[in-house]
Design a protein around this motif. Structure first.
Motif, PDB file in Angstrom:
ATOM      1  N   GLY A  76       0.825  -1.222   0.000  1.00 15.63           N
ATOM      2  CA  GLY A  76       0.000   0.000   0.000  1.00 15.63           C
ATOM      3  C   GLY A  76       0.852   1.261   0.000  1.00 15.63           C
ATOM      4  O   GLY A  76       0.598   2.207  -0.767  1.00 15.63           O
ATOM      5  N   GLN A  83      -4.572  -0.142  11.438  1.00 17.52           N
ATOM      6  CA  GLN A  83      -3.757   0.030  12.647  1.00 17.52           C
ATOM      7  C   GLN A  83      -2.657   1.050  12.384  1.00 17.52           C
ATOM      8  O   GLN A  83      -2.948   2.216  12.193  1.00 17.52           O
ATOM      9  N   LYS A 140       1.953  -4.780  10.269  1.00 13.42           N
ATOM     10  CA  LYS A 140       1.525  -6.187  10.229  1.00 13.42           C
ATOM     11  C   LYS A 140       2.598  -7.065   9.564  1.00 13.42           C
ATOM     12  O   LYS A 140       3.735  -7.023   9.975  1.00 13.42           O
ATOM     13  N   SER A 141       2.257  -7.806   8.500  1.00 10.11           N
ATOM     14  CA  SER A 141       3.245  -8.745   7.925  1.00 10.11           C
ATOM     15  C   SER A 141       4.557  -8.051   7.572  1.00 10.11           C
ATOM     16  O   SER A 141       5.643  -8.619   7.732  1.00 10.11           O
ATOM     17  N   TRP A 165       9.942 -14.068  16.885  1.00  9.09           N
ATOM     18  CA  TRP A 165       8.592 -13.596  16.563  1.00  9.09           C
ATOM     19  C   TRP A 165       8.023 -14.478  15.466  1.00  9.09           C
ATOM     20  O   TRP A 165       8.744 -15.257  14.847  1.00  9.09           O
TER      21      TRP A 165
HETATM   22  C1  LIG Z   1       8.222 -14.057   9.556  1.00  8.48           C
HETATM   23  C2  LIG Z   1       8.152 -13.550   8.125  1.00  8.48           C
HETATM   24  C3  LIG Z   1       9.333 -13.419   7.404  1.00  8.48           C
HETATM   25  C4  LIG Z   1       9.296 -12.934   6.086  1.00  8.48           C
HETATM   26  N1  LIG Z   1      10.480 -12.772   5.440  1.00  8.48           N
HETATM   27  C5  LIG Z   1      10.486 -12.257   4.180  1.00  8.48           C
HETATM   28  C6  LIG Z   1      11.738 -12.030   3.527  1.00  8.48           C
HETATM   29  O1  LIG Z   1      12.804 -12.299   4.080  1.00  8.48           O
HETATM   30  N2  LIG Z   1      11.708 -11.489   2.269  1.00  8.48           N
HETATM   31  C7  LIG Z   1      10.528 -11.187   1.632  1.00  8.48           C
HETATM   32  O2  LIG Z   1      10.581 -10.722   0.477  1.00  8.48           O
HETATM   33  N3  LIG Z   1       9.325 -11.377   2.244  1.00  8.48           N
HETATM   34  C8  LIG Z   1       9.282 -11.902   3.498  1.00  8.48           C
HETATM   35  N4  LIG Z   1       8.077 -12.083   4.148  1.00  8.48           N
HETATM   36  C9  LIG Z   1       6.817 -11.763   3.440  1.00  8.48           C
HETATM   37  C10 LIG Z   1       6.495 -10.273   3.516  1.00  8.48           C
HETATM   38  O3  LIG Z   1       6.586  -9.822   4.850  1.00  8.48           O
HETATM   39  C11 LIG Z   1       5.073 -10.014   2.981  1.00  8.48           C
HETATM   40  O4  LIG Z   1       4.915 -10.612   1.688  1.00  8.48           O
HETATM   41  C12 LIG Z   1       4.747  -8.539   2.849  1.00  8.48           C
HETATM   42  O5  LIG Z   1       5.110  -7.830   4.009  1.00  8.48           O
HETATM   43  C13 LIG Z   1       3.255  -8.356   2.600  1.00  8.48           C
HETATM   44  O6  LIG Z   1       2.985  -6.968   2.616  1.00  8.48           O
HETATM   45  P1  LIG Z   1       1.482  -6.453   2.497  1.00  8.48           P
HETATM   46  O7  LIG Z   1       1.562  -4.971   2.295  1.00  8.48           O
HETATM   47  O8  LIG Z   1       0.756  -7.252   1.466  1.00  8.48           O
HETATM   48  O9  LIG Z   1       0.785  -6.877   3.882  1.00  8.48           O
HETATM   49  P2  LIG Z   1       0.812  -6.168   5.351  1.00  8.48           P
HETATM   50  O10 LIG Z   1       2.160  -5.670   5.709  1.00  8.48           O
HETATM   51  O11 LIG Z   1       0.167  -7.123   6.306  1.00  8.48           O
HETATM   52  O12 LIG Z   1      -0.124  -4.925   5.129  1.00  8.48           O
HETATM   53  C14 LIG Z   1      -1.529  -5.029   4.972  1.00  8.48           C
HETATM   54  C15 LIG Z   1      -2.148  -3.926   5.824  1.00  8.48           C
HETATM   55  O13 LIG Z   1      -3.545  -3.834   5.542  1.00  8.48           O
HETATM   56  C16 LIG Z   1      -4.196  -3.403   6.717  1.00  8.48           C
HETATM   57  N5  LIG Z   1      -5.633  -3.695   6.573  1.00  8.48           N
HETATM   58  C17 LIG Z   1      -6.199  -4.923   6.425  1.00  8.48           C
HETATM   59  N6  LIG Z   1      -7.531  -4.802   6.323  1.00  8.48           N
HETATM   60  C18 LIG Z   1      -7.818  -3.477   6.405  1.00  8.48           C
HETATM   61  C19 LIG Z   1      -9.031  -2.725   6.377  1.00  8.48           C
HETATM   62  N7  LIG Z   1     -10.229  -3.327   6.226  1.00  8.48           N
HETATM   63  N8  LIG Z   1      -8.960  -1.373   6.500  1.00  8.48           N
HETATM   64  C20 LIG Z   1      -7.753  -0.757   6.635  1.00  8.48           C
HETATM   65  N9  LIG Z   1      -6.576  -1.434   6.688  1.00  8.48           N
HETATM   66  C21 LIG Z   1      -6.623  -2.761   6.569  1.00  8.48           C
HETATM   67  C22 LIG Z   1      -3.485  -4.193   7.817  1.00  8.48           C
HETATM   68  O14 LIG Z   1      -3.660  -3.602   9.088  1.00  8.48           O
HETATM   69  C23 LIG Z   1      -2.030  -4.182   7.329  1.00  8.48           C
HETATM   70  O15 LIG Z   1      -1.260  -3.156   7.922  1.00  8.48           O
HETATM   71  C24 LIG Z   1       8.053 -12.583   5.463  1.00  8.48           C
HETATM   72  C25 LIG Z   1       6.868 -12.724   6.193  1.00  8.48           C
HETATM   73  C26 LIG Z   1       6.912 -13.195   7.509  1.00  8.48           C
HETATM   74  C27 LIG Z   1       5.621 -13.310   8.268  1.00  8.48           C
END
Ligand SMILES: Cc1cc2nc3c(=O)[nH]c(=O)nc-3n(C[C@H](O)[C@H](O)[C@H](O)COP(=O)(O)OP(=O)(O)OC[C@H]3O[C@@H](n4cnc5c(N)ncnc54)[C@H](O)[C@@H]3O)c2cc1C
Length: 384
Positions: free
Chosen positions: A12, A33, A38-39, A302
Protein backbone atom coordinates in the motif's frame (compact mmCIF):
# COMPACT_ATOMS: atom_id res chain seq x y z
CA UNK A 1 -8.69 11.21 -9.85
CA UNK A 2 -9.10 10.24 -6.21
CA UNK A 3 -7.52 6.84 -5.51
CA UNK A 4 -8.21 4.96 -2.29
CA UNK A 5 -5.75 2.32 -1.02
CA UNK A 6 -6.76 -0.17 1.66
CA UNK A 7 -3.72 -1.26 3.67
CA UNK A 8 -0.55 0.49 4.80
CA UNK A 9 1.93 -2.39 4.46
CA UNK A 10 4.82 -2.42 2.02
CA UNK A 11 2.45 -2.75 -0.97
CA UNK A 12 0.00 0.00 0.00
CA UNK A 13 2.72 2.50 0.93
CA UNK A 14 4.89 1.84 -2.14
CA UNK A 15 1.88 2.14 -4.47
CA UNK A 16 0.84 5.39 -2.75
CA UNK A 17 4.36 6.72 -3.33
CA UNK A 18 4.56 5.79 -7.03
CA UNK A 19 1.03 7.06 -7.75
CA UNK A 20 1.89 10.44 -6.24
CA UNK A 21 5.20 10.58 -8.10
CA UNK A 22 3.93 9.49 -11.50
CA UNK A 23 0.44 10.94 -11.74
CA UNK A 24 -1.74 13.95 -11.10
CA UNK A 25 -3.85 12.16 -8.50
CA UNK A 26 -5.15 12.45 -4.97
CA UNK A 27 -4.23 9.36 -2.94
CA UNK A 28 -6.00 8.43 0.31
CA UNK A 29 -4.55 5.41 2.13
CA UNK A 30 -6.62 3.74 4.86
CA UNK A 31 -4.74 1.68 7.45
CA UNK A 32 -6.66 -0.06 10.21
CA UNK A 33 -3.76 0.03 12.65
CA UNK A 34 -0.28 1.52 12.11
CA UNK A 35 1.68 1.88 8.87
CA UNK A 36 3.94 -1.16 8.29
CA UNK A 37 2.81 -2.81 11.52
CA UNK A 38 1.52 -6.19 10.23
CA UNK A 39 3.25 -8.75 7.92
CA UNK A 40 5.67 -6.10 6.66
CA UNK A 41 7.19 -5.51 10.09
CA UNK A 42 7.63 -9.28 10.63
CA UNK A 43 9.61 -9.83 7.42
CA UNK A 44 13.24 -10.93 7.63
CA UNK A 45 13.83 -8.52 4.73
CA UNK A 46 15.78 -10.96 2.53
CA UNK A 47 16.24 -9.65 -1.01
CA UNK A 48 17.17 -12.24 -3.65
CA UNK A 49 16.29 -13.21 -7.22
CA UNK A 50 16.03 -16.99 -6.95
CA UNK A 51 12.64 -17.62 -8.60
CA UNK A 52 11.60 -20.18 -11.18
CA UNK A 53 9.68 -17.65 -13.35
CA UNK A 54 11.74 -15.22 -15.37
CA UNK A 55 9.05 -12.50 -15.24
CA UNK A 56 9.18 -12.74 -11.46
CA UNK A 57 12.99 -12.60 -11.42
CA UNK A 58 12.72 -9.32 -13.34
CA UNK A 59 10.26 -7.88 -10.81
CA UNK A 60 12.50 -8.99 -7.94
CA UNK A 61 15.49 -7.38 -9.68
CA UNK A 62 13.59 -4.11 -10.14
CA UNK A 63 12.52 -4.29 -6.48
CA UNK A 64 16.12 -4.79 -5.40
CA UNK A 65 17.34 -1.89 -7.53
CA UNK A 66 14.79 0.43 -5.90
CA UNK A 67 15.63 -0.85 -2.40
CA UNK A 68 19.34 -0.45 -3.07
CA UNK A 69 18.83 3.18 -4.12
CA UNK A 70 15.88 3.98 -1.88
CA UNK A 71 17.32 7.30 -0.75
CA UNK A 72 17.20 8.68 -4.30
CA UNK A 73 13.48 7.85 -4.40
CA UNK A 74 12.17 8.67 -0.94
CA UNK A 75 14.98 10.65 0.68
CA UNK A 76 15.91 8.04 3.29
CA UNK A 77 17.74 4.73 3.32
CA UNK A 78 15.97 1.42 3.82
CA UNK A 79 18.81 -0.42 5.54
CA UNK A 80 19.86 -2.26 2.37
CA UNK A 81 23.07 -4.34 2.67
CA UNK A 82 24.50 -6.33 -0.19
CA UNK A 83 25.80 -9.42 1.59
CA UNK A 84 24.89 -11.86 -1.21
CA UNK A 85 22.81 -15.04 -1.09
CA UNK A 86 24.02 -18.62 -1.14
CA UNK A 87 21.37 -21.11 -2.24
CA UNK A 88 21.81 -24.86 -1.70
CA UNK A 89 19.90 -27.71 -3.25
CA UNK A 90 19.93 -31.51 -3.29
CA UNK A 91 19.63 -34.11 -6.03
CA UNK A 92 15.81 -34.07 -6.15
CA UNK A 93 15.52 -30.42 -7.20
CA UNK A 94 18.76 -30.00 -9.08
CA UNK A 95 17.27 -29.70 -12.56
CA UNK A 96 14.93 -26.87 -11.59
CA UNK A 97 17.77 -25.22 -9.67
CA UNK A 98 19.99 -25.08 -12.76
CA UNK A 99 17.13 -23.76 -14.90
CA UNK A 100 16.52 -21.02 -12.34
CA UNK A 101 20.18 -19.97 -12.34
CA UNK A 102 20.17 -19.88 -16.14
CA UNK A 103 17.11 -17.59 -16.14
CA UNK A 104 18.85 -15.26 -13.69
CA UNK A 105 21.95 -15.15 -15.90
CA UNK A 106 19.87 -14.45 -19.01
CA UNK A 107 18.74 -11.12 -17.55
CA UNK A 108 22.26 -10.15 -16.55
CA UNK A 109 22.28 -11.01 -12.85
CA UNK A 110 25.64 -11.76 -11.27
CA UNK A 111 25.05 -15.33 -10.17
CA UNK A 112 27.50 -18.21 -10.28
CA UNK A 113 27.40 -21.91 -9.54
CA UNK A 114 29.46 -23.01 -6.54
CA UNK A 115 30.90 -26.49 -6.06
CA UNK A 116 29.77 -28.08 -2.78
CA UNK A 117 33.46 -28.41 -1.85
CA UNK A 118 33.82 -24.59 -2.14
CA UNK A 119 30.91 -23.59 0.10
CA UNK A 120 33.32 -22.77 2.94
CA UNK A 121 34.73 -19.91 0.85
CA UNK A 122 31.35 -18.21 1.23
CA UNK A 123 30.22 -19.30 4.70
CA UNK A 124 33.05 -20.47 6.97
CA UNK A 125 32.43 -23.79 8.70
CA UNK A 126 29.43 -24.80 6.57
CA UNK A 127 28.76 -28.53 6.12
CA UNK A 128 27.99 -29.59 2.52
CA UNK A 129 26.20 -32.88 3.38
CA UNK A 130 23.47 -33.68 0.87
CA UNK A 131 24.24 -30.62 -1.26
CA UNK A 132 24.57 -31.47 -4.94
CA UNK A 133 24.41 -27.93 -6.35
CA UNK A 134 24.80 -24.41 -4.98
CA UNK A 135 24.79 -20.88 -6.38
CA UNK A 136 25.89 -17.48 -5.14
CA UNK A 137 23.97 -14.30 -6.03
CA UNK A 138 26.31 -11.37 -5.50
CA UNK A 139 23.70 -8.59 -5.84
CA UNK A 140 21.31 -10.05 -3.26
CA UNK A 141 21.11 -8.67 0.25
CA UNK A 142 18.59 -7.60 2.84
CA UNK A 143 16.79 -4.44 3.89
CA UNK A 144 14.72 -3.22 6.81
CA UNK A 145 11.05 -3.67 5.76
CA UNK A 146 9.64 -1.35 8.42
CA UNK A 147 12.08 1.41 7.48
CA UNK A 148 11.27 0.95 3.79
CA UNK A 149 7.49 1.18 4.38
CA UNK A 150 8.08 4.24 6.52
CA UNK A 151 10.21 5.80 3.76
CA UNK A 152 7.56 5.23 1.10
CA UNK A 153 4.76 6.51 3.33
CA UNK A 154 6.62 9.67 4.39
CA UNK A 155 7.58 10.50 0.79
CA UNK A 156 4.02 9.83 -0.41
CA UNK A 157 2.69 12.11 2.30
CA UNK A 158 5.16 14.86 1.40
CA UNK A 159 3.93 14.64 -2.20
CA UNK A 160 0.33 15.10 -1.06
CA UNK A 161 -1.00 11.63 -0.17
CA UNK A 162 -3.49 11.52 2.67
CA UNK A 163 -2.40 8.68 4.98
CA UNK A 164 -4.97 7.66 7.58
CA UNK A 165 -3.73 5.25 10.19
CA UNK A 166 -6.26 3.88 12.70
CA UNK A 167 -8.90 4.06 9.97
CA UNK A 168 -10.50 0.76 9.04
CA UNK A 169 -12.42 0.25 5.83
CA UNK A 170 -15.59 -1.52 6.95
CA UNK A 171 -17.47 -1.65 3.64
CA UNK A 172 -17.28 -0.64 0.00
CA UNK A 173 -20.04 0.97 -2.05
CA UNK A 174 -20.19 -0.62 -5.48
CA UNK A 175 -22.69 -0.42 -8.31
CA UNK A 176 -22.43 -2.79 -11.33
CA UNK A 177 -18.70 -3.28 -10.90
CA UNK A 178 -17.95 0.39 -10.24
CA UNK A 179 -16.67 1.33 -6.78
CA UNK A 180 -17.95 4.74 -5.69
CA UNK A 181 -16.98 5.04 -2.01
CA UNK A 182 -15.52 3.32 1.03
CA UNK A 183 -17.09 3.28 4.44
CA UNK A 184 -14.53 3.70 7.19
CA UNK A 185 -14.55 3.91 10.96
CA UNK A 186 -14.11 7.67 10.43
CA UNK A 187 -16.86 8.21 7.85
CA UNK A 188 -17.60 7.62 4.18
CA UNK A 189 -15.08 8.66 1.51
CA UNK A 190 -15.78 8.91 -2.19
CA UNK A 191 -13.18 7.35 -4.49
CA UNK A 192 -12.77 7.05 -8.27
CA UNK A 193 -10.50 4.00 -7.99
CA UNK A 194 -9.77 1.55 -5.16
CA UNK A 195 -6.72 -0.64 -4.46
CA UNK A 196 -6.98 -3.70 -2.22
CA UNK A 197 -3.56 -4.00 -0.52
CA UNK A 198 -4.95 -5.42 2.72
CA UNK A 199 -2.39 -8.26 3.01
CA UNK A 200 -3.77 -11.13 5.13
CA UNK A 201 -7.22 -9.47 5.06
CA UNK A 202 -7.31 -9.13 1.26
CA UNK A 203 -10.00 -11.85 0.99
CA UNK A 204 -12.30 -9.99 3.41
CA UNK A 205 -11.89 -6.80 1.39
CA UNK A 206 -12.70 -8.85 -1.74
CA UNK A 207 -15.91 -10.03 -0.04
CA UNK A 208 -16.95 -6.39 0.41
CA UNK A 209 -17.32 -6.17 -3.38
CA UNK A 210 -18.65 -9.73 -3.80
CA UNK A 211 -15.34 -11.15 -5.03
CA UNK A 212 -13.78 -14.47 -3.97
CA UNK A 213 -10.03 -14.21 -3.61
CA UNK A 214 -8.45 -17.61 -2.88
CA UNK A 215 -6.03 -17.00 -0.01
CA UNK A 216 -4.71 -19.29 2.71
CA UNK A 217 -2.60 -18.36 5.71
CA UNK A 218 0.55 -19.83 7.19
CA UNK A 219 2.62 -18.92 10.20
CA UNK A 220 6.24 -18.01 9.54
CA UNK A 221 8.60 -18.01 12.51
CA UNK A 222 11.88 -16.18 12.91
CA UNK A 223 14.43 -16.67 15.68
CA UNK A 224 17.39 -14.37 16.37
CA UNK A 225 20.41 -16.22 17.74
CA UNK A 226 23.77 -15.26 19.11
CA UNK A 227 26.76 -17.60 19.15
CA UNK A 228 30.36 -17.30 20.35
CA UNK A 229 31.25 -17.48 16.66
CA UNK A 230 29.73 -14.31 15.12
CA UNK A 231 27.87 -14.46 11.77
CA UNK A 232 29.59 -11.55 10.10
CA UNK A 233 27.25 -8.98 8.52
CA UNK A 234 29.06 -9.38 5.19
CA UNK A 235 28.51 -13.16 5.18
CA UNK A 236 25.92 -14.24 2.59
CA UNK A 237 22.41 -15.16 3.62
CA UNK A 238 22.06 -18.92 3.41
CA UNK A 239 19.08 -20.63 1.81
CA UNK A 240 19.24 -24.30 2.68
CA UNK A 241 16.36 -25.84 0.73
CA UNK A 242 17.24 -29.31 2.00
CA UNK A 243 16.14 -28.25 5.48
CA UNK A 244 13.75 -25.46 4.46
CA UNK A 245 15.94 -23.11 6.50
CA UNK A 246 17.37 -19.66 5.91
CA UNK A 247 20.10 -18.00 7.95
CA UNK A 248 20.52 -14.23 7.65
CA UNK A 249 23.05 -11.98 9.41
CA UNK A 250 21.95 -9.25 11.77
CA UNK A 251 24.02 -6.29 12.95
CA UNK A 252 26.44 -7.15 15.77
CA UNK A 253 27.18 -10.75 14.70
CA UNK A 254 23.76 -12.18 15.55
CA UNK A 255 21.72 -14.02 12.94
CA UNK A 256 18.12 -14.89 12.09
CA UNK A 257 17.05 -18.46 11.40
CA UNK A 258 13.66 -19.01 9.80
CA UNK A 259 11.67 -20.86 7.18
CA UNK A 260 11.55 -24.17 9.09
CA UNK A 261 8.03 -25.57 9.55
CA UNK A 262 5.39 -23.06 8.48
CA UNK A 263 2.03 -24.46 9.64
CA UNK A 264 -1.23 -23.45 7.98
CA UNK A 265 -3.26 -21.37 10.41
CA UNK A 266 -6.83 -20.51 11.18
CA UNK A 267 -6.72 -16.75 11.68
CA UNK A 268 -9.65 -16.90 14.11
CA UNK A 269 -7.50 -19.08 16.39
CA UNK A 270 -4.41 -16.94 15.86
CA UNK A 271 -0.68 -17.57 15.73
CA UNK A 272 0.94 -20.41 17.62
CA UNK A 273 4.14 -18.43 18.29
CA UNK A 274 7.60 -19.83 18.93
CA UNK A 275 7.35 -23.19 20.70
CA UNK A 276 10.03 -25.31 22.39
CA UNK A 277 9.52 -27.82 19.59
CA UNK A 278 10.27 -25.13 16.99
CA UNK A 279 13.41 -24.04 18.84
CA UNK A 280 14.57 -27.66 18.91
CA UNK A 281 14.06 -27.92 15.15
CA UNK A 282 16.08 -24.73 14.65
CA UNK A 283 18.94 -25.99 16.83
CA UNK A 284 18.94 -29.35 15.04
CA UNK A 285 18.98 -27.86 11.52
CA UNK A 286 21.65 -25.36 12.49
CA UNK A 287 23.85 -28.00 14.06
CA UNK A 288 23.58 -30.12 10.92
CA UNK A 289 24.58 -27.34 8.52
CA UNK A 290 26.69 -25.05 10.72
CA UNK A 291 28.14 -26.86 13.70
CA UNK A 292 30.31 -23.75 14.26
CA UNK A 293 27.10 -22.07 15.52
CA UNK A 294 25.85 -25.05 17.52
CA UNK A 295 26.21 -23.17 20.82
CA UNK A 296 23.92 -20.35 19.61
CA UNK A 297 21.39 -18.98 22.11
CA UNK A 298 18.04 -17.46 21.30
CA UNK A 299 17.90 -13.75 22.02
CA UNK A 300 14.66 -12.78 20.28
CA UNK A 301 11.88 -14.40 18.28
CA UNK A 302 8.59 -13.60 16.56
CA UNK A 303 6.16 -15.00 14.07
CA UNK A 304 3.85 -13.50 11.49
CA UNK A 305 1.31 -14.35 8.82
CA UNK A 306 2.20 -15.48 5.33
CA UNK A 307 -0.70 -14.90 2.92
CA UNK A 308 -0.52 -17.48 0.15
CA UNK A 309 -2.33 -17.90 -3.16
CA UNK A 310 -2.90 -21.33 -4.74
CA UNK A 311 0.33 -21.08 -6.78
CA UNK A 312 2.24 -18.96 -4.24
CA UNK A 313 2.51 -15.92 -6.51
CA UNK A 314 0.71 -12.59 -6.07
CA UNK A 315 -2.77 -11.82 -7.43
CA UNK A 316 -2.66 -8.50 -9.27
CA UNK A 317 -5.01 -6.33 -11.31
CA UNK A 318 -8.65 -5.42 -11.89
CA UNK A 319 -10.68 -8.66 -12.05
CA UNK A 320 -13.15 -9.38 -14.87
CA UNK A 321 -16.49 -7.68 -14.24
CA UNK A 322 -14.98 -4.82 -12.23
CA UNK A 323 -14.06 -1.36 -13.51
CA UNK A 324 -12.01 0.32 -10.83
CA UNK A 325 -11.21 -2.24 -8.10
CA UNK A 326 -7.54 -3.37 -8.18
CA UNK A 327 -6.06 -6.22 -6.13
CA UNK A 328 -2.47 -6.66 -5.03
CA UNK A 329 -2.53 -9.48 -2.51
CA UNK A 330 -0.84 -12.77 -1.68
CA UNK A 331 2.86 -12.02 -1.18
CA UNK A 332 3.11 -15.74 -0.29
CA UNK A 333 6.01 -15.38 2.13
CA UNK A 334 8.34 -13.65 -0.30
CA UNK A 335 6.49 -10.42 -1.07
CA UNK A 336 8.66 -7.77 0.55
CA UNK A 337 11.50 -7.71 -1.97
CA UNK A 338 9.26 -7.60 -5.04
CA UNK A 339 6.92 -4.94 -3.61
CA UNK A 340 8.74 -1.85 -4.97
CA UNK A 341 9.01 -3.47 -8.43
CA UNK A 342 5.32 -4.39 -8.46
CA UNK A 343 4.25 -1.03 -7.00
CA UNK A 344 5.96 0.97 -9.73
CA UNK A 345 4.31 -1.06 -12.52
CA UNK A 346 0.95 -1.12 -10.73
CA UNK A 347 0.99 2.68 -10.42
CA UNK A 348 1.83 2.97 -14.13
CA UNK A 349 -1.03 0.62 -15.00
CA UNK A 350 -3.57 2.42 -12.79
CA UNK A 351 -2.57 5.72 -14.39
CA UNK A 352 -3.29 4.25 -17.83
CA UNK A 353 0.36 3.95 -18.89
CA UNK A 354 2.28 0.94 -20.18
CA UNK A 355 3.77 -0.77 -17.10
CA UNK A 356 7.53 -1.46 -17.06
CA UNK A 357 6.74 -5.13 -16.41
CA UNK A 358 3.88 -7.26 -17.71
CA UNK A 359 1.52 -7.89 -14.80
CA UNK A 360 -1.07 -9.89 -16.79
CA UNK A 361 0.28 -13.34 -15.72
CA UNK A 362 -0.75 -12.41 -12.15
CA UNK A 363 -4.46 -11.90 -12.98
CA UNK A 364 -6.97 -13.58 -10.66
CA UNK A 365 -8.61 -15.41 -13.58
CA UNK A 366 -5.51 -17.61 -14.05
CA UNK A 367 -6.88 -20.09 -11.52
CA UNK A 368 -10.08 -20.65 -13.53
CA UNK A 369 -8.13 -20.73 -16.77
CA UNK A 370 -5.63 -23.29 -15.43
CA UNK A 371 -2.70 -20.92 -16.05
CA UNK A 372 -1.03 -21.38 -12.67
CA UNK A 373 2.40 -19.80 -12.31
CA UNK A 374 3.89 -22.80 -10.50
CA UNK A 375 2.77 -26.15 -9.23
CA UNK A 376 1.90 -26.36 -5.57
CA UNK A 377 4.68 -28.76 -4.66
CA UNK A 378 7.33 -26.40 -5.97
CA UNK A 379 5.65 -23.32 -4.58
CA UNK A 380 5.60 -24.67 -1.05
CA UNK A 381 9.38 -24.91 -1.08
CA UNK A 382 9.76 -21.13 -1.09
CA UNK A 383 10.94 -19.95 2.28
CA UNK A 384 11.75 -16.25 2.26
C1 LIG B 1 8.22 -14.06 9.56
C2 LIG B 1 8.15 -13.55 8.12
C3 LIG B 1 9.33 -13.42 7.40
C4 LIG B 1 9.30 -12.93 6.09
N1 LIG B 1 10.48 -12.77 5.44
C5 LIG B 1 10.49 -12.26 4.18
C6 LIG B 1 11.74 -12.03 3.53
O1 LIG B 1 12.80 -12.30 4.08
N2 LIG B 1 11.71 -11.49 2.27
C7 LIG B 1 10.53 -11.19 1.63
O2 LIG B 1 10.58 -10.72 0.48
N3 LIG B 1 9.33 -11.38 2.24
C8 LIG B 1 9.28 -11.90 3.50
N4 LIG B 1 8.08 -12.08 4.15
C9 LIG B 1 6.82 -11.76 3.44
C10 LIG B 1 6.49 -10.27 3.52
O3 LIG B 1 6.59 -9.82 4.85
C11 LIG B 1 5.07 -10.01 2.98
O4 LIG B 1 4.91 -10.61 1.69
C12 LIG B 1 4.75 -8.54 2.85
O5 LIG B 1 5.11 -7.83 4.01
C13 LIG B 1 3.26 -8.36 2.60
O6 LIG B 1 2.99 -6.97 2.62
P1 LIG B 1 1.48 -6.45 2.50
O7 LIG B 1 1.56 -4.97 2.29
O8 LIG B 1 0.76 -7.25 1.47
O9 LIG B 1 0.79 -6.88 3.88
P2 LIG B 1 0.81 -6.17 5.35
O10 LIG B 1 2.16 -5.67 5.71
O11 LIG B 1 0.17 -7.12 6.31
O12 LIG B 1 -0.12 -4.92 5.13
C14 LIG B 1 -1.53 -5.03 4.97
C15 LIG B 1 -2.15 -3.93 5.82
O13 LIG B 1 -3.55 -3.83 5.54
C16 LIG B 1 -4.20 -3.40 6.72
N5 LIG B 1 -5.63 -3.70 6.57
C17 LIG B 1 -6.20 -4.92 6.42
N6 LIG B 1 -7.53 -4.80 6.32
C18 LIG B 1 -7.82 -3.48 6.41
C19 LIG B 1 -9.03 -2.73 6.38
N7 LIG B 1 -10.23 -3.33 6.23
N8 LIG B 1 -8.96 -1.37 6.50
C20 LIG B 1 -7.75 -0.76 6.63
N9 LIG B 1 -6.58 -1.43 6.69
C21 LIG B 1 -6.62 -2.76 6.57
C22 LIG B 1 -3.48 -4.19 7.82
O14 LIG B 1 -3.66 -3.60 9.09
C23 LIG B 1 -2.03 -4.18 7.33
O15 LIG B 1 -1.26 -3.16 7.92
C24 LIG B 1 8.05 -12.58 5.46
C25 LIG B 1 6.87 -12.72 6.19
C26 LIG B 1 6.91 -13.20 7.51
C27 LIG B 1 5.62 -13.31 8.27
Amino acid sequence: MRIGIIGGGIYGTAIAYFLQELGDVEVALFERQEIGGKSTSRSAGIVRHHYARQGHIKLAKRGREILENLETYVGQKGGFRQNGYLALTGEKNEELFHETIEKQKQIGLDVRLVEPSELGNYIPGIDSSGVTAAAFEREAGFADPYLVAQGFSKAAQESGADLRSRTEVTDIEIDRGVVTAVETTNGTEEVDFLVNAAGPWGAEVGQMVGLDIPLTWYESKAVVLSSTNPYDIETPTLSDSLQQMYVKPEPGGDFIVGGIDRPEIDRDVGLEGITIDYLNQVQKALKRRMSTHADAEVIESWSGIITATPDWYQIVGVPDGYENFYNIVGGSGHGFKEAPGFAESIAQEILGNEPNYDLSPYRLERYEEGELLSDLEMARKKND
